[in-house]
Motif scaffolding. Sequence first.
Motif, PDB file in Angstrom:
ATOM      1  N   ASP A 169      22.240 -38.499  -9.143  1.00 31.62           N
ATOM      2  CA  ASP A 169      22.712 -37.328  -8.100  1.00 31.62           C
ATOM      3  C   ASP A 169      21.834 -36.264  -8.129  1.00 31.62           C
ATOM      4  N   GLY A 170      20.292 -36.408  -8.328  1.00 29.72           N
ATOM      5  CA  GLY A 170      19.640 -35.390  -8.082  1.00 29.72           C
ATOM      6  C   GLY A 170      19.293 -34.498  -9.585  1.00 29.72           C
ATOM      7  N   ALA A 171      20.080 -34.895 -10.560  1.00 32.30           N
ATOM      8  CA  ALA A 171      19.780 -34.227 -11.873  1.00 32.30           C
ATOM      9  C   ALA A 171      18.996 -34.968 -12.778  1.00 32.30           C
ATOM     10  N   ALA A 172      18.309 -34.602 -13.676  1.00 31.86           N
ATOM     11  CA  ALA A 172      17.429 -35.355 -14.376  1.00 31.86           C
ATOM     12  C   ALA A 172      17.618 -35.063 -15.924  1.00 31.86           C
ATOM     13  N   ALA A 173      17.311 -36.299 -16.929  1.00 31.62           N
ATOM     14  CA  ALA A 173      17.391 -36.200 -18.410  1.00 31.62           C
ATOM     15  C   ALA A 173      15.785 -36.598 -18.576  1.00 31.62           C
ATOM     16  N   LEU A 174      15.425 -36.141 -19.724  1.00 32.37           N
ATOM     17  CA  LEU A 174      13.897 -36.742 -20.264  1.00 32.37           C
ATOM     18  C   LEU A 174      14.451 -37.198 -21.810  1.00 32.37           C
ATOM     19  N   VAL A 175      13.545 -38.404 -21.907  1.00 35.86           N
ATOM     20  CA  VAL A 175      13.590 -38.809 -23.352  1.00 35.86           C
ATOM     21  C   VAL A 175      12.298 -39.323 -23.790  1.00 35.86           C
ATOM     22  N   ASP A 176      11.911 -39.118 -24.743  1.00 35.59           N
ATOM     23  CA  ASP A 176      10.704 -39.503 -25.282  1.00 35.59           C
ATOM     24  C   ASP A 176      10.620 -40.913 -25.837  1.00 35.59           C
ATOM     25  N   GLU A 177       9.464 -41.508 -25.743  1.00 35.06           N
ATOM     26  CA  GLU A 177       9.423 -43.055 -26.067  1.00 35.06           C
ATOM     27  C   GLU A 177      10.072 -43.486 -27.539  1.00 35.06           C
ATOM     28  N   MET A 178       9.577 -42.530 -28.521  1.00 36.73           N
ATOM     29  CA  MET A 178      10.421 -42.960 -29.609  1.00 36.73           C
ATOM     30  C   MET A 178      11.686 -42.669 -29.853  1.00 36.73           C
ATOM     31  N   SER A 179      12.437 -41.805 -28.863  1.00 40.41           N
ATOM     32  CA  SER A 179      13.798 -41.578 -29.431  1.00 40.41           C
ATOM     33  C   SER A 179      14.546 -42.705 -28.451  1.00 40.41           C
ATOM     34  N   LEU A 180      14.110 -43.248 -27.399  1.00 45.39           N
ATOM     35  CA  LEU A 180      14.448 -43.899 -26.258  1.00 45.39           C
ATOM     36  C   LEU A 180      14.754 -45.302 -27.305  1.00 45.39           C
ATOM     37  N   VAL A 181      14.041 -45.759 -28.142  1.00 43.52           N
ATOM     38  CA  VAL A 181      14.117 -47.091 -29.082  1.00 43.52           C
ATOM     39  C   VAL A 181      15.582 -46.708 -29.522  1.00 43.52           C
ATOM     40  N   LEU A 182      16.107 -45.884 -30.204  1.00 43.14           N
ATOM     41  CA  LEU A 182      17.374 -45.671 -30.805  1.00 43.14           C
ATOM     42  C   LEU A 182      18.381 -45.393 -29.708  1.00 43.14           C
ATOM     43  N   LEU A 183      18.187 -45.191 -28.590  1.00 42.75           N
ATOM     44  CA  LEU A 183      18.934 -44.831 -27.641  1.00 42.75           C
ATOM     45  C   LEU A 183      19.389 -45.936 -26.595  1.00 42.75           C
ATOM     46  N   LYS A 184      18.681 -47.006 -26.782  1.00 39.48           N
ATOM     47  CA  LYS A 184      18.811 -48.083 -25.637  1.00 39.48           C
ATOM     48  C   LYS A 184      20.250 -48.183 -25.503  1.00 39.48           C
ATOM     49  N   GLY A 185      20.596 -48.555 -24.028  1.00 44.74           N
ATOM     50  CA  GLY A 185      21.862 -48.971 -23.765  1.00 44.74           C
ATOM     51  C   GLY A 185      22.856 -47.814 -23.889  1.00 44.74           C
ATOM     52  N   SER A 186      22.319 -46.611 -24.184  1.00 42.85           N
ATOM     53  CA  SER A 186      23.268 -45.287 -24.260  1.00 42.85           C
ATOM     54  C   SER A 186      23.585 -44.750 -22.934  1.00 42.85           C
ATOM     55  N   GLU A 187      24.588 -43.984 -22.966  1.00 43.49           N
ATOM     56  CA  GLU A 187      24.935 -43.179 -21.959  1.00 43.49           C
ATOM     57  C   GLU A 187      24.907 -41.597 -22.240  1.00 43.49           C
ATOM     58  N   ILE A 188      24.407 -40.616 -21.693  1.00 40.61           N
ATOM     59  CA  ILE A 188      24.470 -39.134 -21.817  1.00 40.61           C
ATOM     60  C   ILE A 188      25.668 -38.760 -20.961  1.00 40.61           C
ATOM     61  N   ASP A 189      26.790 -38.197 -21.688  1.00 45.08           N
ATOM     62  CA  ASP A 189      27.679 -37.859 -20.840  1.00 45.08           C
ATOM     63  C   ASP A 189      27.942 -36.207 -21.082  1.00 45.08           C
ATOM     64  N   PHE A 190      28.864 -35.661 -20.668  1.00 45.41           N
ATOM     65  CA  PHE A 190      29.395 -34.304 -20.764  1.00 45.41           C
ATOM     66  C   PHE A 190      30.748 -34.460 -20.872  1.00 45.41           C
ATOM     67  N   ILE A 191      31.354 -33.734 -21.973  1.00 42.98           N
ATOM     68  CA  ILE A 191      32.515 -33.681 -22.278  1.00 42.98           C
ATOM     69  C   ILE A 191      33.304 -32.355 -22.328  1.00 42.98           C
ATOM     70  N   ASP A 192      34.341 -31.985 -21.623  1.00 40.67           N
ATOM     71  CA  ASP A 192      34.940 -30.566 -21.748  1.00 40.67           C
ATOM     72  C   ASP A 192      36.335 -30.740 -21.944  1.00 40.67           C
ATOM     73  N   GLU A 193      36.394 -30.400 -23.204  1.00 37.95           N
ATOM     74  CA  GLU A 193      37.858 -30.565 -23.854  1.00 37.95           C
ATOM     75  C   GLU A 193      38.573 -29.235 -24.580  1.00 37.95           C
ATOM     76  N   LEU A 194      39.532 -29.223 -24.757  1.00 37.26           N
ATOM     77  CA  LEU A 194      40.046 -28.066 -25.669  1.00 37.26           C
ATOM     78  C   LEU A 194      39.260 -27.835 -26.801  1.00 37.26           C
ATOM     79  N   ALA A 195      38.633 -28.610 -27.571  1.00 36.27           N
ATOM     80  CA  ALA A 195      37.844 -28.303 -28.680  1.00 36.27           C
ATOM     81  C   ALA A 195      36.512 -27.733 -28.438  1.00 36.27           C
ATOM     82  N   GLY A 196      36.041 -27.894 -26.966  1.00 41.41           N
ATOM     83  CA  GLY A 196      34.967 -27.518 -26.601  1.00 41.41           C
ATOM     84  C   GLY A 196      34.272 -28.299 -25.693  1.00 41.41           C
ATOM     85  N   ALA A 197      33.057 -27.792 -25.157  1.00 42.34           N
ATOM     86  CA  ALA A 197      32.394 -28.564 -24.102  1.00 42.34           C
ATOM     87  C   ALA A 197      30.930 -29.005 -24.587  1.00 42.34           C
ATOM     88  N   GLU A 198      30.747 -30.068 -24.353  1.00 47.56           N
ATOM     89  CA  GLU A 198      29.041 -30.265 -24.910  1.00 47.56           C
ATOM     90  C   GLU A 198      28.422 -31.736 -24.458  1.00 47.56           C
TER      91      GLU A 198
END
Length: 112
Positions: free
Chosen positions: A63-92
């Motif tokens: 949707d026009g937004a971008a995230a960046l990840v380096d090749e080394m980190s990508l190996v540990l993140l394969k199949g992952s989803e970057i999400d944003f959570i906004d809950e009573l305990a906090g937003a992150e």
Amino acid sequence: MASQDLTLTLSPAAAQRIHAIGKAEGRALMLRVAVEGGGCSGFQYQFDLVEAAQPDDLRIERDGAAALVDEMSLVLLKGSEIDFIDELAGAEFRIRNPNAKTSCGCGVSFSI
């Protein structure tokens, strides 16, 4: 470099939050995600807002937004989803990582 097994995705909520932060700061920003050694479980996620990509960064867009990840980190993140959570305990930003065998209570560190 990004093959099917190295897919990393950006959720609609994360894309919306990246846009909101950029709009509030009056500049185009991207979310840089990296994995570093440390934390109580062995590895920890690092999040930064940046204006420019590094030469080895993979760019993930939604949707026009971008995230960046380096090749080394990508190996540990394969199949992952970057999400944003906004809950009573906090937003992150949060990583939903299917490769993590264990994680700490706060969800910032993990082991494989």
